[in-house]
Design a protein around this motif. Structure first.
Motif, mmCIF file in Angstrom:
data_model
loop_
_atom_site.group_PDB
_atom_site.id
_atom_site.type_symbol
_atom_site.label_atom_id
_atom_site.label_comp_id
_atom_site.label_asym_id
_atom_site.label_seq_id
_atom_site.Cartn_x
_atom_site.Cartn_y
_atom_site.Cartn_z
ATOM 1 N N ALA A 99 0.824 -1.212 0.000
ATOM 2 C CA ALA A 99 0.000 0.000 0.000
ATOM 3 C C ALA A 99 0.855 1.257 0.000
ATOM 4 O O ALA A 99 0.468 2.281 -0.566
ATOM 5 N N SER A 100 2.035 1.208 0.630
ATOM 6 C CA SER A 100 2.875 2.401 0.706
ATOM 7 C C SER A 100 3.569 2.700 -0.606
ATOM 8 O O SER A 100 4.034 3.814 -0.815
ATOM 9 N N THR A 101 3.683 1.720 -1.512
ATOM 10 C CA THR A 101 4.363 1.954 -2.783
ATOM 11 C C THR A 101 3.398 2.335 -3.892
ATOM 12 O O THR A 101 3.840 2.733 -4.966
ATOM 13 N N ILE A 102 2.120 2.191 -3.684
ATOM 14 C CA ILE A 102 1.129 2.532 -4.711
ATOM 15 C C ILE A 102 0.732 3.996 -4.536
ATOM 16 O O ILE A 102 0.298 4.417 -3.460
ATOM 17 N N ALA A 103 0.898 4.752 -5.604
ATOM 18 C CA ALA A 103 0.491 6.164 -5.581
ATOM 19 C C ALA A 103 -1.008 6.252 -5.869
ATOM 20 O O ALA A 103 -1.475 5.819 -6.923
ATOM 21 N N THR A 104 -1.752 6.802 -4.941
ATOM 22 C CA THR A 104 -3.193 6.947 -5.120
ATOM 23 C C THR A 104 -3.492 8.133 -6.031
ATOM 24 O O THR A 104 -2.624 8.982 -6.302
ATOM 25 N N ASP A 105 -4.725 8.198 -6.521
ATOM 26 C CA ASP A 105 -5.124 9.326 -7.360
ATOM 27 C C ASP A 105 -5.013 10.644 -6.603
ATOM 28 O O ASP A 105 -4.632 11.673 -7.173
ATOM 29 N N ALA A 106 -5.350 10.610 -5.315
ATOM 30 C CA ALA A 106 -5.251 11.836 -4.514
ATOM 31 C C ALA A 106 -3.798 12.295 -4.399
ATOM 32 O O ALA A 106 -3.508 13.498 -4.451
ATOM 33 N N GLU A 107 -2.874 11.362 -4.247
ATOM 34 C CA GLU A 107 -1.461 11.724 -4.170
ATOM 35 C C GLU A 107 -0.965 12.280 -5.505
ATOM 36 O O GLU A 107 -0.194 13.253 -5.538
ATOM 37 N N LEU A 108 -1.400 11.686 -6.591
ATOM 38 C CA LEU A 108 -0.992 12.183 -7.906
ATOM 39 C C LEU A 108 -1.536 13.594 -8.158
ATOM 40 O O LEU A 108 -0.835 14.450 -8.727
ATOM 41 N N GLN A 109 -2.762 13.831 -7.744
ATOM 42 C CA GLN A 109 -3.329 15.163 -7.922
ATOM 43 C C GLN A 109 -2.619 16.195 -7.046
ATOM 44 O O GLN A 109 -2.393 17.333 -7.473
ATOM 45 N N LYS A 165 8.291 6.343 -2.785
ATOM 46 C CA LYS A 165 7.501 5.212 -3.270
ATOM 47 C C LYS A 165 8.368 4.033 -3.693
ATOM 48 O O LYS A 165 7.850 3.004 -4.123
ATOM 49 N N GLY A 166 9.676 4.165 -3.562
ATOM 50 C CA GLY A 166 10.562 3.075 -3.919
ATOM 51 C C GLY A 166 10.728 2.871 -5.405
ATOM 52 O O GLY A 166 11.090 1.779 -5.849
ATOM 53 N N LYS A 167 10.505 3.924 -6.212
ATOM 54 C CA LYS A 167 10.582 3.802 -7.670
ATOM 55 C C LYS A 167 11.929 4.210 -8.234
ATOM 56 O O LYS A 167 12.268 3.809 -9.349
ATOM 57 N N VAL A 168 12.672 5.009 -7.523
ATOM 58 C CA VAL A 168 13.983 5.445 -7.994
ATOM 59 C C VAL A 168 14.983 5.305 -6.853
ATOM 60 O O VAL A 168 14.596 5.306 -5.677
#
Length: 519
Positions: A251-261, A364-367
């Motif tokens: 859950a901590s690595t998934i960017a929610t729509d609210a976070e993206l906005q 988010k652990g992506k980079v």
């Protein structure tokens, strides 16, 4: 008379000595000659020279008297003396006896020679049992008295820590097993005075609660096993292994729509190199994708010269003439073009827009956390070359999105206002009208339009106008990493903007195939 008596006396004495010598020679046994020599009975045996290599200790007075008494008895009675081992005399200095041992132990008790044999001149002595006592050179440790139980596995180690300081009721530390089980009952933990730094998601989500550690109850975070996906704390990989991960990870690595906005709004606010104030947009008439009628006889964009002096735009302009538009023509990157790419990357990596994006992707652990590796990540994603057909290495994400390509006789890509304005000023692009547009306050515009380039029609296209190159790269990268191949719903100046990105996989690596806004 006197001379005769004297001569007779001397001759008698000589005969007597000769007889004694003959008697001795007859009485001595050659088989035990070496033993008689060791006991002191022979003073000139030829084998004595060999024993010189093994010097013996000087015997005490008591030992000399006993040796002389034994020597006399052996000569008279003809008994076999008890020899001492020559090797024992040699090694005795390595094991000296204390004064206490000399008082309580006689020399006969310390050395027990083996009985002599009459079969040969050599006697093999038996060494003293004390010779084996070499333990003082290797002292043994005294085992701990408080725990006599054998150890050797993890369970015993846990039990040891559980029972350690069991009688100390004042301040007992938490046991190893309680830490593993996440229990804090019966333990007193000193609270940490370092406040917990609020996470990025809590800041952008508008949370106002102060995150301070609980002084009495420690918080134990569960350990998430590494299943090969990008998880926090693990070193992420370069885009060569990025796949569609919109539904993967914890859950901590998934960017929610609210976070993206939230982050897209922050990125727009941090766009200090925005050039919208230097751009005049002439929308003219609305058109459709099905008609080729020119509804806009005038150019779409008029850009003031101040826009070209913006730092990142200055580094962006030299890249526009580095590409072959035809996807069937190989791209050859010269050293000058590579220098221009690096200059542009250095310029955008130092902006607050890209740094803010990388902090979010790192959380988010992506980079990777290393800025140099983040730069490599971004450069490979956008400038890595791949083939769109017939084995020709002729395309890249940057060329497709920010410049233009010609594939199968059709215009492909071209989603950047800077390149569009340059092509329009050179009369290579003809704006035919707009389909739709959305104002981003004073930060620019998102437009859907119809145009043709060098006589080749493109019925539908979309792009940002007035935004900086780093903002567009940040928004496209954000959506590619979190929503590749799917709708990426953002908020820009409180307007809904959807971005669509596509992955292009080539030789086991993933690149940006396309990215553009949708309204």
């Amino acid at each position: 008379m006197d001379s005769r008596v004297r001569a007779l006396f001397l001759s008698t004495l000589i005969l007597l000595q000769i007889g004694i010598c003959i008697n001795k020679v007859q009485r001595y046994n050659t088989n035990i000659d070496f033993l008689l020599h060791e006991a002191g009975g022979v003073t000139s045996a030829p084998k004595r020279d060999y024993s010189a290599e093994f010097p013996s200790l000087k015997p005490s007075s008591t030992t000399q008297q006993q040796s002389r008494t034994t020597q006399g008895l052996n000569i008279v009675t003809g008994t076999t003396p008890k020899p001492q081992s020559p090797k024992r005399d040699y090694v005795a200095p390595q094991q000296p006896t204390t004064k206490h041992d000399q008082k309580t132990t006689s020399p006969q008790q310390n050395i027990t020679p083996s009985p002599a044999t009459h079969s040969g001149p050599t006697v093999k002595p038996t060494l003293s049992p004390k010779r084996d006592y070499v333990a003082p050179q290797f002292p043994t440790l005294k085992p701990p008295q408080q725990n006599n139980r054998q150890t050797g596995n993890v369970k015993d180690l846990i039990n040891f820590y559980d029972n350690f300081n069991n009688n100390n009721n004042n301040a007992r530390k938490p046991s190893y097993s309680s830490i593993l089980q996440g229990s804090s009952v019966g333990t007193t933990v000193k609270p940490s005075i370092t406040p917990k730094v609020p996470s990025f998601s809590s800041v952008v989500g508008g949370s106002t609660k102060a995150s301070s550690p609980t002084p009495t109850t420690p918080v134990h975070k569960p350990t998430v096993p590494n299943s090969g996906k990008n998880t926090p704390g693990t070193v992420p990989v370069l885009p060569s292994t990025i796949i569609n991960n919109k539904n993967q990870g914890s859950a901590s690595t998934i960017a929610t729509d609210a976070e993206l906005q939230a982050i897209s709004e922050e990125l727009l606010k941090k766009d200090t190199n925005n050039a919208a104030r230097h751009v005049t947009i002439n929308f003219q008439e609305k058109t459709s994708s099905s008609t080729k009628e020119d509804k806009a006889p005038q150019p779409l964009l008029t850009v003031a010269s101040e826009a070209w002096n913006i730092p990142t735009i200055q580094k962006f302009l030299p890249l526009l003439d580095n590409y072959e538009r035809d996807t069937l023509v190989n791209e050859y990157v010269t050293s000058q073009e590579r220098t221009e790419e690096n200059a542009f990357m250095d310029a955008i990596m130092s902006t607050t827009v890209i740094r803010h994006l990388m902090n979010f992707l790192k959380e988010k652990g992506k980079v990777p956390p290393d800025p140099a590796k983040q730069r490599d990540f971004l450069k490979q994603l956008w400038f890595g070359l791949y083939s769109r057909g017939k084995g020709k290495i002729s395309s890249s994400g940057f060329e497709h999105v920010f410049v233009s390509e010609l594939k199968n006789g059709e215009v492909s890509g071209l989603h950047n206002w800077i390149y569009f304005s340059k092509e329009e000023a050179a009369n290579r692009v003809n704006y035919l009208g707009y389909l739709k547009y959305v104002q981003l306050n004073d930060k620019g515009v998102v437009i859907k339009l119809h145009f043709n380039q060098q006589g080749v029609d493109k019925p539908v296209d979309s792009m940002f106008i007035g935004t900086s190159p780093e903002l567009e790269i940040a928004l496209y990268t954000l959506c590619f990493v979190t929503r590749e191949g799917d709708d990426c719903r953002l908020k820009l100046a409180n307007q809904d903007v959807n971005i669509l990105t596509h992955n292009f996989r080539y030789r086991s690596k993933n690149y940006i195939g396309s990215a553009f806004p949708q309204i």
